[in-house]
Design an enzyme around this catalytic site. Structure first.
Site, PDB file in Angstrom:
ATOM      1  N   HIS A 105      -2.049  16.231  -5.392  1.00 10.25           N
ATOM      2  CA  HIS A 105      -2.551  14.983  -5.961  1.00 10.25           C
ATOM      3  C   HIS A 105      -3.653  15.302  -6.962  1.00 10.25           C
ATOM      4  O   HIS A 105      -4.356  16.307  -6.841  1.00 10.25           O
ATOM      5  CB  HIS A 105      -3.116  14.096  -4.856  1.00 10.25           C
ATOM      6  CG  HIS A 105      -2.073  13.499  -3.966  1.00 10.25           C
ATOM      7  ND1 HIS A 105      -2.315  12.385  -3.202  1.00 10.25           N
ATOM      8  CD2 HIS A 105      -0.792  13.853  -3.704  1.00 10.25           C
ATOM      9  CE1 HIS A 105      -1.231  12.077  -2.515  1.00 10.25           C
ATOM     10  NE2 HIS A 105      -0.295  12.965  -2.796  1.00 10.25           N
ATOM     11  N   GLU A 130      -6.606  14.110  -7.414  1.00 10.40           N
ATOM     12  CA  GLU A 130      -7.948  14.253  -6.853  1.00 10.40           C
ATOM     13  C   GLU A 130      -8.146  15.639  -6.236  1.00 10.40           C
ATOM     14  O   GLU A 130      -9.167  16.289  -6.469  1.00 10.40           O
ATOM     15  CB  GLU A 130      -8.210  13.197  -5.764  1.00 10.40           C
ATOM     16  CG  GLU A 130      -8.101  11.773  -6.248  1.00 10.40           C
ATOM     17  CD  GLU A 130      -6.720  11.174  -6.007  1.00 10.40           C
ATOM     18  OE1 GLU A 130      -5.701  11.828  -6.321  1.00 10.40           O
ATOM     19  OE2 GLU A 130      -6.658  10.039  -5.513  1.00 10.40           O
ATOM     20  N   CYS A 156      -6.631  12.323   0.176  1.00 12.27           N
ATOM     21  CA  CYS A 156      -7.621  12.523  -0.879  1.00 12.27           C
ATOM     22  C   CYS A 156      -8.973  11.928  -0.489  1.00 12.27           C
ATOM     23  O   CYS A 156     -10.021  12.506  -0.777  1.00 12.27           O
ATOM     24  CB  CYS A 156      -7.123  11.925  -2.180  1.00 12.27           C
ATOM     25  SG  CYS A 156      -5.676  12.789  -2.831  1.00 12.27           S
TER      26      CYS A 156
END
Length: 162
Positions: A60, A62, A93
């Site tokens: 992801h 992040e 996250c």
């Protein structure tokens, strides 16, 4: 310019950097989510989703940005940074944000399916944790939402929706 206008102008400028990363991710066939982590000295780290290219659900935006920033940090905290993200962080996250002790998270648009900043669950606002970042919502929300809608509309039309 009053302080409130300056506050939102700065956040808008950094969110544009995150949106540009999301647009590049979309061009590569990734879900268009971008993130930027900004240090007080002006250094910053930009990344986007890379789950398709890496064939990993862990890539992801992040997490990618946090990993890059932590490589140049002498300790495990990012306690003087601001994180900008185009989509509300998921539980994974959000957990990483807590563990890195990021004090300010600026979110463009909520995630009604897996948002962990209060939309579905509230990881970042949970009083049981010793760290709770300040959340700023809605910076460039319409653009971030439209990018995601366009991506998934194209996926459905092509028969490749996830």
């Amino acid at each position: 310019m009053n302080p409130l206008e300056a506050f939102f102008e700065e956040h808008s400028a950094w969110m544009e950097v995150a949106l540009e990363a999301a647009r590049r991710a979309m061009a590569r066939g990734e879900v268009p989510v971008g993130a930027v982590l900004v240090r007080p000295d002006g250094r910053f780290y930009v990344d986007a989703n890379a789950m398709e290219a890496s064939r990993s659900a862990l890539e992801h935006a992040e997490l990618r940005v946090l990993r890059r920033a932590l490589r140049s940090t002498p300790n495990r905290w990012l306690s003087e940074t601001t994180l900008y993200v185009t989509l509300e962080p998921c539980p994974m996250c959000a957990g990483a944000i807590l563990l890195a002790r990021i004090p300010l998270v600026v979110v463009a648009t909520p995630d009604p399916r897996s948002g962990a900043c209060g939309t579905v669950v509230s990881v970042l606002g949970n009083v049981a944790f010793n760290h709770r970042p300040v959340l700023v919502w809605g910076v460039r929300e319409a653009e971030a939402r439209q990018l995601l809608q366009d991506f998934f509309r194209r996926q459905r039309a092509a028969g490749t929706a996830r």
